[in-house]
Design an enzyme around this catalytic site. Structure first.
Site, short mmCIF file in Angstrom:
data_model
loop_
_atom_site.label_atom_id
_atom_site.label_comp_id
_atom_site.label_asym_id
_atom_site.label_seq_id
_atom_site.Cartn_x
_atom_site.Cartn_y
_atom_site.Cartn_z
N ASP A 12 0.82 -1.22 0.00
CA ASP A 12 0.00 0.00 0.00
C ASP A 12 0.85 1.27 0.00
O ASP A 12 0.44 2.29 0.55
CB ASP A 12 -0.96 0.03 1.20
CG ASP A 12 -1.81 -1.22 1.28
OD1 ASP A 12 -2.30 -1.66 0.22
OD2 ASP A 12 -1.97 -1.77 2.39
N LYS A 15 2.20 2.16 -5.18
CA LYS A 15 2.89 1.66 -6.37
C LYS A 15 2.08 1.93 -7.63
O LYS A 15 2.64 2.22 -8.68
CB LYS A 15 3.15 0.16 -6.25
CG LYS A 15 4.13 -0.20 -5.16
CD LYS A 15 4.30 -1.70 -5.02
CE LYS A 15 3.10 -2.40 -4.43
NZ LYS A 15 2.77 -2.07 -3.05
N GLY A 39 -4.16 -4.13 -4.61
CA GLY A 39 -5.13 -3.11 -5.05
C GLY A 39 -4.34 -1.87 -5.41
O GLY A 39 -4.04 -1.05 -4.56
N HIS A 40 -3.94 -1.77 -6.68
CA HIS A 40 -3.12 -0.64 -7.10
C HIS A 40 -4.03 0.46 -7.62
O HIS A 40 -4.70 0.31 -8.63
CB HIS A 40 -2.11 -1.09 -8.16
CG HIS A 40 -1.09 -2.06 -7.61
ND1 HIS A 40 -0.12 -2.66 -8.36
CD2 HIS A 40 -0.90 -2.50 -6.34
CE1 HIS A 40 0.63 -3.44 -7.57
NE2 HIS A 40 0.16 -3.35 -6.35
N GLN A 219 2.31 -5.98 -3.22
CA GLN A 219 2.60 -6.04 -1.78
C GLN A 219 3.92 -5.28 -1.50
O GLN A 219 4.23 -4.35 -2.21
CB GLN A 219 2.64 -7.47 -1.25
CG GLN A 219 1.28 -8.15 -1.22
CD GLN A 219 0.86 -8.72 -2.57
OE1 GLN A 219 1.61 -9.39 -3.25
NE2 GLN A 219 -0.37 -8.46 -2.98
P1 IMP Z 1 -2.76 -12.75 1.60
O1 IMP Z 1 -1.81 -12.19 0.61
O2 IMP Z 1 -4.20 -12.53 1.25
O3 IMP Z 1 -2.46 -14.18 1.94
O4 IMP Z 1 -2.55 -11.95 2.98
C1 IMP Z 1 -1.37 -12.08 3.76
C2 IMP Z 1 -0.98 -10.75 4.40
O5 IMP Z 1 -0.56 -9.84 3.41
C3 IMP Z 1 -2.15 -10.05 5.12
O6 IMP Z 1 -1.63 -9.35 6.24
C4 IMP Z 1 -2.67 -9.06 4.10
O7 IMP Z 1 -3.32 -7.97 4.70
C5 IMP Z 1 -1.36 -8.65 3.45
N1 IMP Z 1 -1.53 -8.19 2.08
C6 IMP Z 1 -1.75 -8.94 0.98
N2 IMP Z 1 -1.83 -8.17 -0.11
C7 IMP Z 1 -1.61 -6.93 0.29
C8 IMP Z 1 -1.54 -5.69 -0.40
O8 IMP Z 1 -1.65 -5.60 -1.62
N3 IMP Z 1 -1.31 -4.60 0.37
C9 IMP Z 1 -1.14 -4.67 1.70
N4 IMP Z 1 -1.19 -5.80 2.39
C10 IMP Z 1 -1.43 -6.93 1.69
#
Ligand code: IMP
Length: 436
Positions: A12, A15, A39-40, A219
């Protein structure tokens, strides 16, 4: 020159805006890992686009967008995104390429994600519930279904039946019928096939023909499966290694690495966050920064800039420079704090600890800097920033160890300070940064 743009905090970082901004200087934008957990967000003339799977370069009509083998693809999420873009007049399908080696996210992955979280109880990760982890688990366990498998309906049928049976053994409160999953896949296959390519070969040929590539990470480094705050991480390599493995390119194809960092820190989901502010100041950052998940809507945890974490991002990724985002969110604060080290018992740590228990026990060591009252929002020249904002940025550069080549002062493309002399991307004008 090819450029990698990666998150250097907990995701977040902004990017989407940075990739969109830089895209006119490249021919191809390629996503290498993650899935629709990302979520870009890109704002263009007041219109908000949230790109989840499709690379953030798609809003520029000339550019080819690539989804690499390291990405986990939920076909339904992909089609929904293509349709959303079409509704805004952006034709995506004819410029989109999907790797034949990318793994698919299927409905049972979403169930297994929810089940795993429920079973973790108090030790839950706070995933996005999109099935990301279970899809990567299947990949590593060598039972995943890849895009290329769609071309063999008989093999696919066996594969789906086996995986749904395995799902039914684990999930006790419902039984899934494999047939509708298989039939839906056959339908999705027809729509997906025209996009499918050998991405590694395509990128190699493109580079040989002199075309330039922007590699887009999802991420952030502290969510990386190997280098992040394990187990509170996502299931892919969100740091630089993911670019090579997730696209099938060699390291020399990456000319420069730009990290994206926010002028403060956020995290969504569980896990330690040393500079977290739980009181009024945390709420103030969340509200001014609109810090709610672009995908899940969850409130993000907010805190001051953590230079220990940012320096770690510089080291792990070999960052050449950073794009510093959301400086304007700090407008109007009397003082701003920068965490320069951690105190852990009697020890002062300059380096990010590997041990999560140690990290959780760390207290931030802060430097306090005077804030600024003149707004930075929409400022486009570094020299037009209020003195204290300039000093803050200069201090962040010092404690982070790399220069800020881009400073973002708002959500629109134009709300940006470009310091060309740093990254040498020769970005001379915003005039070409128009909607297709
Ligand atoms: P997952 O990727 O859904 O398995 O989530 C694993 C961890 O990564 C959690 O803490 C999510 O909130 C975090 N996470 C996954 N994708 C994002 C992102 O795009 N931005 C911020 N945090 C993310």
């Amino acid at each position: 020159m090819n450029l990698a743009v990666l998150g250097a905090q907990w995701g977040d970082e902004g990017k989407g805006k940075i990739v969109d901004l830089l895209t006119p200087h490249f021919d191809i934008v390629a996503r290498c890992q993650g899935g629709h957990n990302a979520g870009h967000t890109v704002y263009v003339n007041g219109v908000k686009f949230v790109l989840r799977l499709i690379p953030s370069g798609i809003l520029h009509g000339r550019v080819t967008c690539v989804i690499g083998n390291g990405v986990v693809v939920d076909p339904l999420a992909l089609f929904a995104e293509i349709d959303e873009l079409a509704a805004h007049g952006v034709a995506a399908a004819n410029r989109l390429v999907v790797s034949d080696k990318a793994h698919l996210i299927l409905p049972y992955h979403r169930d297994l994600d929810l089940l795993a979280e429920a079973r973790r109880g108090e030790r839950k990760i706070g995933t996005t519930s999109r099935g990301i982890g279970p899809a990567y688990e299947d990949k590593i366990a060598r039972r995943g279904i890849r895009v290329a498998d769609l071309a063999d309906p008989a093999g696919l049928e066996r594969h789906v039946r086996d995986n749904v049976t395995a799902r039914n053994r684990l999930v006790h409160d419902s039984t899934m019928d494999w047939r509708p999953v298989y039939e839906a896949l056959l339908q999705q296959s027809a729509r997906l096939q025209p996009l499918v390519r050998d991405v590694s070969l395509m990128l190699s040929e493109a580079m040989r023909a002199g075309r330039s590539i922007l590699f887009e990470g999802a991420q952030g480094t502290l969510l990386d499966i190997d280098h992040g705050t394990y187990p509170y991480v996502t299931s892919s390599n969100a740091s630089i290694g993911g670019v090579c493995t997730g696209l099938g390119i060699g390291p020399r194809a990456i000319g420069a690495v730009l990290g994206v960092v926010k002028a403060y820190t956020t995290r969504v989901g569980e896990g330690p966050l040393p500079t977290e502010l739980t009181g009024e100041m945390g709420d103030r950052l969340r509200d001014s920064g609109n810090e709610y998940g672009a995908v899940t809507g969850r409130p993000r945890r907010c805190g001051w800039y953590d230079a220990v974490a940012a320096r770690y991002g510089v080291r792990i990724n070999g960052l050449d420079a950073v794009a510093l985002t959301k400086l304007d969110v700090l407008d109007g604060l009397e003082r701003v704090e920068i965490c320069t080290a951690y105190r852990c018992g009697s020890r002062t740590l300059q380096e990010f600890p590997s041990d999560i228990a140690q990290l959780a026990a760390c207290d931030p060591v802060y430097e306090s800097w005077p804030g600024w009252t003149t707004p930075t929002r929409g400022v486009r020249r570094f020299t037009d920033l209020p003195d204290n904002a300039r000093r803050y940025v200069a201090r962040l550069e010092e404690v982070t160890g790399v220069p800020a080549a881009i400073v973002s002062t708002g959500s629109e493309r134009n709300d940006t300070i470009l310091r060309n002399e740093i990254l040498n991307l020769q970005i001379s004008s915003f005039d070409k940064l128009r909607m297709p």
